[in-house]
Design a protein around this motif. Structure first.
Motif, PDB file in Angstrom:
ATOM      1  N   LEU A 194       0.837  -1.195   0.000  1.00  0.00           N
ATOM      2  CA  LEU A 194       0.000   0.000   0.000  1.00  0.00           C
ATOM      3  C   LEU A 194       0.875   1.249   0.000  1.00  0.00           C
ATOM      4  CD1 LEU A 194      -3.008   0.914   0.215  1.00  0.00           C
ATOM      5  CD2 LEU A 194      -2.652   1.043   2.695  1.00  0.00           C
ATOM      6  N   THR A 195       0.673   2.110  -0.995  1.00  0.00           N
ATOM      7  CA  THR A 195       1.468   3.340  -1.100  1.00  0.00           C
ATOM      8  C   THR A 195       0.667   4.586  -0.771  1.00  0.00           C
ATOM      9  OG1 THR A 195       0.958   3.464  -3.471  1.00  0.00           O
ATOM     10  CG2 THR A 195       3.007   2.320  -2.815  1.00  0.00           C
ATOM     11  N   HIS A 196      -0.651   4.461  -0.758  1.00  0.00           N
ATOM     12  CA  HIS A 196      -1.485   5.593  -0.352  1.00  0.00           C
ATOM     13  C   HIS A 196      -2.713   5.051   0.372  1.00  0.00           C
ATOM     14  CE1 HIS A 196      -3.410   4.363  -4.115  1.00  0.00           C
ATOM     15  NE2 HIS A 196      -4.514   4.901  -3.636  1.00  0.00           N
ATOM     16  N   LEU A 197      -3.285   5.872   1.223  1.00  0.00           N
ATOM     17  CA  LEU A 197      -4.412   5.435   2.031  1.00  0.00           C
ATOM     18  C   LEU A 197      -5.718   5.586   1.269  1.00  0.00           C
ATOM     19  CD1 LEU A 197      -3.465   7.064   5.468  1.00  0.00           C
ATOM     20  CD2 LEU A 197      -3.363   4.635   4.877  1.00  0.00           C
ATOM     21  N   PRO A 198      -6.609   4.609   1.383  1.00  0.00           N
ATOM     22  CA  PRO A 198      -7.954   4.760   0.799  1.00  0.00           C
ATOM     23  C   PRO A 198      -8.690   5.930   1.447  1.00  0.00           C
ATOM     24  CG  PRO A 198      -7.490   2.462   1.336  1.00  0.00           C
ATOM     25  CD  PRO A 198      -6.388   3.259   1.936  1.00  0.00           C
ATOM     26  N   ASP A 199      -9.624   6.492   0.728  1.00  0.00           N
ATOM     27  CA  ASP A 199     -10.330   7.672   1.207  1.00  0.00           C
ATOM     28  C   ASP A 199     -11.179   7.391   2.448  1.00  0.00           C
ATOM     29  OD1 ASP A 199      -9.214   9.121  -0.836  1.00  0.00           O
ATOM     30  OD2 ASP A 199     -10.932   8.844  -2.197  1.00  0.00           O
ATOM     31  N   ASP A 200     -11.635   6.141   2.606  1.00  0.00           N
ATOM     32  CA  ASP A 200     -12.528   5.862   3.736  1.00  0.00           C
ATOM     33  C   ASP A 200     -11.783   5.572   5.030  1.00  0.00           C
ATOM     34  OD1 ASP A 200     -11.484   3.487   2.860  1.00  0.00           O
ATOM     35  OD2 ASP A 200     -13.317   2.321   3.157  1.00  0.00           O
ATOM     36  N   ILE A 201     -10.453   5.582   5.024  1.00  0.00           N
ATOM     37  CA  ILE A 201      -9.690   5.427   6.263  1.00  0.00           C
ATOM     38  C   ILE A 201      -9.607   6.787   6.946  1.00  0.00           C
ATOM     39  CG2 ILE A 201      -7.419   4.962   7.250  1.00  0.00           C
ATOM     40  CD1 ILE A 201      -7.066   2.731   5.295  1.00  0.00           C
ATOM     41  N   VAL A 202     -10.183   6.864   8.159  1.00  0.00           N
ATOM     42  CA  VAL A 202     -10.277   8.154   8.862  1.00  0.00           C
ATOM     43  C   VAL A 202      -9.411   8.198  10.122  1.00  0.00           C
ATOM     44  CG1 VAL A 202     -12.571   8.717   7.987  1.00  0.00           C
ATOM     45  CG2 VAL A 202     -12.345   7.317  10.056  1.00  0.00           C
ATOM     46  N   TRP A 203      -8.923   7.048  10.567  1.00  0.00           N
ATOM     47  CA  TRP A 203      -8.133   7.029  11.813  1.00  0.00           C
ATOM     48  C   TRP A 203      -7.053   5.968  11.698  1.00  0.00           C
ATOM     49  CZ3 TRP A 203     -10.017   4.580  17.031  1.00  0.00           C
ATOM     50  CH2 TRP A 203      -9.022   4.762  18.011  1.00  0.00           C
ATOM     51  N   ILE A 204      -5.828   6.368  11.980  1.00  0.00           N
ATOM     52  CA  ILE A 204      -4.700   5.443  12.072  1.00  0.00           C
ATOM     53  C   ILE A 204      -4.211   5.457  13.514  1.00  0.00           C
ATOM     54  CG2 ILE A 204      -2.361   4.902  11.298  1.00  0.00           C
ATOM     55  CD1 ILE A 204      -3.002   6.165   8.649  1.00  0.00           C
ATOM     56  N   ASP A 205      -4.218   4.301  14.134  1.00  0.00           N
ATOM     57  CA  ASP A 205      -3.829   4.158  15.533  1.00  0.00           C
ATOM     58  C   ASP A 205      -2.504   3.416  15.612  1.00  0.00           C
ATOM     59  OD1 ASP A 205      -3.924   4.270  18.286  1.00  0.00           O
ATOM     60  OD2 ASP A 205      -5.252   2.527  18.488  1.00  0.00           O
ATOM     61  N   LEU A 206      -1.456   4.116  16.007  1.00  0.00           N
ATOM     62  CA  LEU A 206      -0.131   3.521  16.172  1.00  0.00           C
ATOM     63  C   LEU A 206       0.035   3.101  17.631  1.00  0.00           C
ATOM     64  CD1 LEU A 206       2.313   5.779  14.108  1.00  0.00           C
ATOM     65  CD2 LEU A 206       1.879   3.357  13.779  1.00  0.00           C
ATOM     66  N   ILE A 207       0.205   1.806  17.859  1.00  0.00           N
ATOM     67  CA  ILE A 207       0.334   1.268  19.215  1.00  0.00           C
ATOM     68  C   ILE A 207       1.733   0.695  19.377  1.00  0.00           C
ATOM     69  CG2 ILE A 207      -0.652  -0.268  20.948  1.00  0.00           C
ATOM     70  CD1 ILE A 207      -3.193  -0.356  19.232  1.00  0.00           C
ATOM     71  N   ASP A 208       2.536   1.334  20.209  1.00  0.00           N
ATOM     72  CA  ASP A 208       3.918   0.912  20.451  1.00  0.00           C
ATOM     73  C   ASP A 208       4.618   0.605  19.135  1.00  0.00           C
ATOM     74  OD1 ASP A 208       6.196   0.353  21.844  1.00  0.00           O
ATOM     75  OD2 ASP A 208       5.533  -1.612  22.588  1.00  0.00           O
ATOM     76  N   PRO A 209       4.692   1.579  18.232  1.00  0.00           N
ATOM     77  CA  PRO A 209       5.223   1.296  16.884  1.00  0.00           C
ATOM     78  C   PRO A 209       6.738   1.111  16.888  1.00  0.00           C
ATOM     79  CG  PRO A 209       4.788   3.635  17.117  1.00  0.00           C
ATOM     80  CD  PRO A 209       4.291   2.992  18.388  1.00  0.00           C
ATOM     81  N   SER A 210       7.196   0.321  15.957  1.00  0.00           N
ATOM     82  CA  SER A 210       8.626   0.152  15.719  1.00  0.00           C
ATOM     83  C   SER A 210       9.106   1.275  14.808  1.00  0.00           C
ATOM     84  CB  SER A 210       8.894  -1.199  15.075  1.00  0.00           C
ATOM     85  OG  SER A 210       8.304  -1.255  13.788  1.00  0.00           O
TER      86      SER A 210
END
Length: 323
Positions: free
Chosen positions: A20-36
């Protein structure tokens, strides 16, 4: 871990290995949990912003937690974590509005996030954009903070009942000394809650003055309501902190009263045995006829009486809770 939430409430897990190189339009929230680091860089490439790391969140000064950069709104707040345990903590969470999407970066799992995620699918009409999600997420955080305060108040009421109940049903002062640890835990929790509420209050004041919120009257009204709730909770937390201070002072005072009562008992016992001691010290063994002088077991019996006179009071005082 990267969780991407769509406007219908469904979740998709993202990985740096995905194509995936770009986010779909219907994605409204990205939650990063303890990211590397790899996950940080991946999200940065998708959104075109710098994602704050754990050290950056920890080192951010309170005056630098809220800013706008290249049209994106960066905010950091401290949330209460592990409130049900004996070691409540604060965890810093980043809230970023970018391209009408919400990005959260967290290195812990506050219960408010779980409650909000569980309710995502119940009202899909509220998930149209990241601004709306952020407002409702802050509302959930405020509700969760109110719940923590209610639990703390119930615990304080229980402590108050134990401390001030009939003295015949408890064992002072050790009972009160044990309650001091519970009071300290409540004080620690309320302190964390007050710090979190102060952080949220500053964040909401900043958020309500950004164009992302002022352009939407509905969201502006919701944020104002949440800000008032947080202000009310802050005042209530101050009242609870005052009650905890009263309990602490009262417990210390009762411990002093009980200790003084024990010292009084010892003093009375000393006074009771003082006259016989005085008579014995004056006359000693100055008598011509003492039947005990002829006893074969007199000396061992005297030793046993001396030992018993020391052991019996010791265990009696232990049984009464004075030692």
């Amino acid at each position: 871990m990267i969780n991407a939430y769509r406007s219908n409430g469904s979740v998709t897990a993202l990985t740096p290995a995905a194509s995936l190189t770009h986010l779909p339009d219907d994605i409204v929230w990205i939650d990063l949990i303890d990211p590397s680091p790899d996950e940080d860089h991946y999200v940065e490439s998708l959104l075109g912003i710098d994602v704050p790391t754990r050290d950056e969140l920890k080192d951010i000064e309170p005056s630098s937690r809220l800013y706008v950069e290249h049209g994106s709104v960066f905010m950091t707040a401290s949330l209460v974590w592990r409130a049900e345990s004996n070691t409540p903590r604060l965890t810093d969470v980043a809230f970023i509005l970018v391209n009408d999407r919400l990005l959260t970066v967290r290195y812990a799992d506050p219960k408010s996030f779980g409650l909000f995620i569980a309710a995502l699918g119940r009202a899909p009409e509220d998930n149209g954009n990241g601004r709306s999600l952020l407002a409702h997420l802050l509302e959930t955080i405020a509700d969760r903070t109110a719940e923590i305060l209610e639990q703390a108040i119930a615990r304080i009421d229980h402590l108050s009942t134990d401390i001030f109940r009939d003295r015949e049903t408890r064992r002072p002062p050790k009972f009160l000394e044990a309650k001091l640890a519970d009071i300290a835990e409540c004080h620690r929790l309320i302190g964390k809650v007050r710090d979190s509420l102060g952080s949220l209050s500053r964040m909401l004041t900043f958020l309500m003055n950004t164009q992302a919120i002022t352009c939407d009257p509905g969201l502006s009204s919701l944020c104002s309501t949440v800000a008032r709730d947080i202000a009310t909770l802050s005042e209530h937390a101050g009242f609870v902190a005052a009650n905890i201070s009263f309990l602490l002072d009262a417990s210390l005072g009762l411990i002093n009263v009980e200790q003084n009562a024990i010292i009084k008992i010892f003093s009375i016992a000393s006074v009771v045995f003082l006259p016989p001691t005085l008579v014995a010290s004056i006359y000693g063994m100055n008598f011509a006829h003492m039947p005990e002088l002829g006893w074969t077991l007199g000396y061992p019996l005297a030793l046993c009486v001396m030992i018993l006179s020391a052991v019996v009071p010791f265990f009696f005082f232990r049984w009464k809770g004075w030692l």
